[in-house]
Design a protein around this motif. Structure first.
Motif, PDB file in Angstrom:
ATOM      1  N   LYS A 151       0.811  -1.213   0.000  1.00  0.00           N
ATOM      2  CA  LYS A 151       0.000   0.000   0.000  1.00  0.00           C
ATOM      3  C   LYS A 151       0.847   1.268   0.000  1.00  0.00           C
ATOM      4  N   ILE A 152       1.602   1.489   1.065  1.00  0.00           N
ATOM      5  CA  ILE A 152       2.300   2.766   1.242  1.00  0.00           C
ATOM      6  C   ILE A 152       3.281   3.063   0.110  1.00  0.00           C
ATOM      7  N   LEU A 153       4.069   2.070  -0.291  1.00  0.00           N
ATOM      8  CA  LEU A 153       5.057   2.304  -1.353  1.00  0.00           C
ATOM      9  C   LEU A 153       4.423   2.434  -2.742  1.00  0.00           C
ATOM     10  N   LYS A 154       3.151   2.151  -2.865  1.00  0.00           N
ATOM     11  CA  LYS A 154       2.462   2.304  -4.154  1.00  0.00           C
ATOM     12  C   LYS A 154       1.777   3.664  -4.294  1.00  0.00           C
ATOM     13  N   LEU A 155       1.692   4.394  -3.198  1.00  0.00           N
ATOM     14  CA  LEU A 155       0.973   5.672  -3.209  1.00  0.00           C
ATOM     15  C   LEU A 155       1.579   6.697  -4.160  1.00  0.00           C
ATOM     16  N   LYS A 156       2.895   6.696  -4.277  1.00  0.00           N
ATOM     17  CA  LYS A 156       3.592   7.667  -5.138  1.00  0.00           C
ATOM     18  C   LYS A 156       3.026   7.660  -6.565  1.00  0.00           C
ATOM     19  N   ASP A 157       2.687   6.480  -7.048  1.00  0.00           N
ATOM     20  CA  ASP A 157       2.193   6.359  -8.419  1.00  0.00           C
ATOM     21  C   ASP A 157       0.693   6.596  -8.548  1.00  0.00           C
ATOM     22  N   LEU A 158       0.038   6.916  -7.441  1.00  0.00           N
ATOM     23  CA  LEU A 158      -1.412   7.126  -7.448  1.00  0.00           C
ATOM     24  C   LEU A 158      -1.807   8.589  -7.263  1.00  0.00           C
ATOM     25  N   MET A 159      -0.821   9.484  -7.310  1.00  0.00           N
ATOM     26  CA  MET A 159      -1.099  10.913  -7.148  1.00  0.00           C
ATOM     27  C   MET A 159      -1.734  11.473  -8.421  1.00  0.00           C
ATOM     28  N   TYR A 160      -2.625  12.422  -8.251  1.00  0.00           N
ATOM     29  CA  TYR A 160      -3.325  13.035  -9.389  1.00  0.00           C
ATOM     30  C   TYR A 160      -2.679  14.332  -9.850  1.00  0.00           C
ATOM     31  N   THR A 161      -2.169  15.122  -8.924  1.00  0.00           N
ATOM     32  CA  THR A 161      -1.674  16.454  -9.287  1.00  0.00           C
ATOM     33  C   THR A 161      -0.153  16.467  -9.436  1.00  0.00           C
ATOM     34  N   LYS A 162       0.333  17.356 -10.283  1.00  0.00           N
ATOM     35  CA  LYS A 162       1.782  17.484 -10.489  1.00  0.00           C
ATOM     36  C   LYS A 162       2.490  17.841  -9.190  1.00  0.00           C
ATOM     37  N   THR A 163       1.896  18.740  -8.427  1.00  0.00           N
ATOM     38  CA  THR A 163       2.511  19.172  -7.171  1.00  0.00           C
ATOM     39  C   THR A 163       2.657  17.996  -6.210  1.00  0.00           C
ATOM     40  N   ALA A 164       1.610  17.207  -6.061  1.00  0.00           N
ATOM     41  CA  ALA A 164       1.651  16.056  -5.143  1.00  0.00           C
ATOM     42  C   ALA A 164       2.628  15.001  -5.646  1.00  0.00           C
ATOM     43  N   LYS A 165       2.698  14.807  -6.942  1.00  0.00           N
ATOM     44  CA  LYS A 165       3.644  13.825  -7.490  1.00  0.00           C
ATOM     45  C   LYS A 165       5.072  14.202  -7.104  1.00  0.00           C
ATOM     46  N   LYS A 166       5.368  15.488  -7.190  1.00  0.00           N
ATOM     47  CA  LYS A 166       6.706  15.960  -6.827  1.00  0.00           C
ATOM     48  C   LYS A 166       6.949  15.783  -5.328  1.00  0.00           C
ATOM     49  N   MET A 167       5.977  16.135  -4.519  1.00  0.00           N
ATOM     50  CA  MET A 167       6.098  15.999  -3.064  1.00  0.00           C
ATOM     51  C   MET A 167       6.242  14.527  -2.657  1.00  0.00           C
ATOM     52  N   ALA A 168       5.603  13.647  -3.394  1.00  0.00           N
ATOM     53  CA  ALA A 168       5.603  12.219  -3.059  1.00  0.00           C
ATOM     54  C   ALA A 168       6.969  11.575  -3.272  1.00  0.00           C
ATOM     55  N   GLU A 169       7.769  12.093  -4.187  1.00  0.00           N
ATOM     56  CA  GLU A 169       9.074  11.492  -4.492  1.00  0.00           C
ATOM     57  C   GLU A 169       9.950  11.371  -3.244  1.00  0.00           C
ATOM     58  N   LYS A 170      10.130  12.466  -2.532  1.00  0.00           N
ATOM     59  CA  LYS A 170      10.981  12.469  -1.337  1.00  0.00           C
ATOM     60  C   LYS A 170      10.386  11.567  -0.255  1.00  0.00           C
ATOM     61  N   ARG A 171       9.087  11.659  -0.074  1.00  0.00           N
ATOM     62  CA  ARG A 171       8.423  10.871   0.970  1.00  0.00           C
ATOM     63  C   ARG A 171       8.509   9.377   0.650  1.00  0.00           C
ATOM     64  N   TYR A 172       8.414   9.033  -0.622  1.00  0.00           N
ATOM     65  CA  TYR A 172       8.559   7.642  -1.052  1.00  0.00           C
ATOM     66  C   TYR A 172       9.967   7.136  -0.716  1.00  0.00           C
ATOM     67  N   ALA A 173      10.980   7.936  -1.013  1.00  0.00           N
ATOM     68  CA  ALA A 173      12.373   7.529  -0.777  1.00  0.00           C
ATOM     69  C   ALA A 173      12.619   7.230   0.701  1.00  0.00           C
ATOM     70  N   ILE A 174      12.037   8.021   1.573  1.00  0.00           N
ATOM     71  CA  ILE A 174      12.194   7.802   3.020  1.00  0.00           C
ATOM     72  C   ILE A 174      11.601   6.456   3.419  1.00  0.00           C
ATOM     73  N   VAL A 175      10.398   6.168   2.942  1.00  0.00           N
ATOM     74  CA  VAL A 175       9.735   4.904   3.288  1.00  0.00           C
ATOM     75  C   VAL A 175      10.471   3.723   2.667  1.00  0.00           C
ATOM     76  N   PHE A 176      10.891   3.873   1.415  1.00  0.00           N
ATOM     77  CA  PHE A 176      11.601   2.787   0.730  1.00  0.00           C
ATOM     78  C   PHE A 176      12.867   2.404   1.500  1.00  0.00           C
ATOM     79  N   GLU A 177      13.651   3.409   1.874  1.00  0.00           N
ATOM     80  CA  GLU A 177      14.888   3.163   2.613  1.00  0.00           C
ATOM     81  C   GLU A 177      14.597   2.491   3.956  1.00  0.00           C
ATOM     82  N   PHE A 178      13.567   2.950   4.647  1.00  0.00           N
ATOM     83  CA  PHE A 178      13.191   2.367   5.936  1.00  0.00           C
ATOM     84  C   PHE A 178      12.804   0.895   5.782  1.00  0.00           C
ATOM     85  N   VAL A 179      11.969   0.605   4.802  1.00  0.00           N
ATOM     86  CA  VAL A 179      11.511  -0.776   4.594  1.00  0.00           C
ATOM     87  C   VAL A 179      12.689  -1.686   4.233  1.00  0.00           C
ATOM     88  N   GLN A 180      13.582  -1.204   3.364  1.00  0.00           N
ATOM     89  CA  GLN A 180      14.760  -2.002   3.000  1.00  0.00           C
ATOM     90  C   GLN A 180      15.613  -2.286   4.235  1.00  0.00           C
TER      91      GLN A 180
END
Length: 189
Positions: A151-180
């Motif tokens: 769920k959480i790591l898939k959210l980045k690709d489910l954003m609708y707006t350009k602004t949110a897509k950009k904001m999601a990149e950094k937040r995704y990286a934090i979660v990805f690193e934590f999970v790894q």
């Protein structure tokens, strides 16, 4: 009138660590940022952000309740009683904010509200909220990792707006690193 909306929201919310009023405030902040960049009608978006989870405590007591659907009705009725304009548009945005139901929001405000809610499930705060929820619900390590991955790591690709897509990149990286890192730590057992 926003003060009345805030008071109403506070009266409906639990102090729960994953969907409490602090979550609402973060969603409002994300909506302010995204809304300004995406030319949203802020008099629709911000009240919708404040009111989006007012029925969450009802759903927590009874899982057959859809907090987005019930909350949109509660918000509509409340907004009518205080004479707030745009009650219908706000109610719609609330009804469409829950992405897990597969609803595709049709207005820019509904898209932003859904994006903002998803952003708060990501990043360091998303990690905290997921772990808090897992502890409260007695989820195992494996179930928690599965929730991050499915769920959480898939959210980045489910954003609708350009602004949110950009904001999601950094937040995704934090979660990805934590999970790894978490998965690496588990393999040492």
């Amino acid at each position: 009138m926003i003060d009345k909306i805030i008071e109403f929201t506070k009266g409906k919310m639990n102090s729960d660590s994953s969907h409490g009023f602090d979550h609402v405030l973060r969603v409002v902040k994300f909506c302010e940022i995204i809304g300004k960049n995406e030319n949203a009608e802020m008099e629709i978006l911000i009240p919708a952000a404040y009111l989006h989870d007012i029925a969450r405590p009802l759903e927590e007591k009874d899982e057959s309740i859809d907090h987005a659907k019930v909350g949109s009705q509660m918000a509509f009725e409340f907004l009518k009683t205080i004479g707030y304009p745009h009650a219908e548009e706000i109610s719609y945005a609330i009804s469409a904010h829950r992405f897990s139901k597969g609803l595709i929001p049709q207005t820019v405000e509904a898209k932003i509200l859904q994006d903002a809610d998803k952003l708060d499930a990501m990043g360091a705060m998303g990690i905290y909220r997921t772990i808090a929820y897992s502890v409260l619900n007695n989820r195992s390590f494996e179930e928690t990792i599965a929730h991050f991955e499915n769920k959480i790591l898939k959210l980045k690709d489910l954003m609708y707006t350009k602004t949110a897509k950009k904001m999601a990149e950094k937040r995704y990286a934090i979660v990805f690193e934590f999970v790894q890192s978490l998965k690496e730590d588990i393999t040492y057992h």
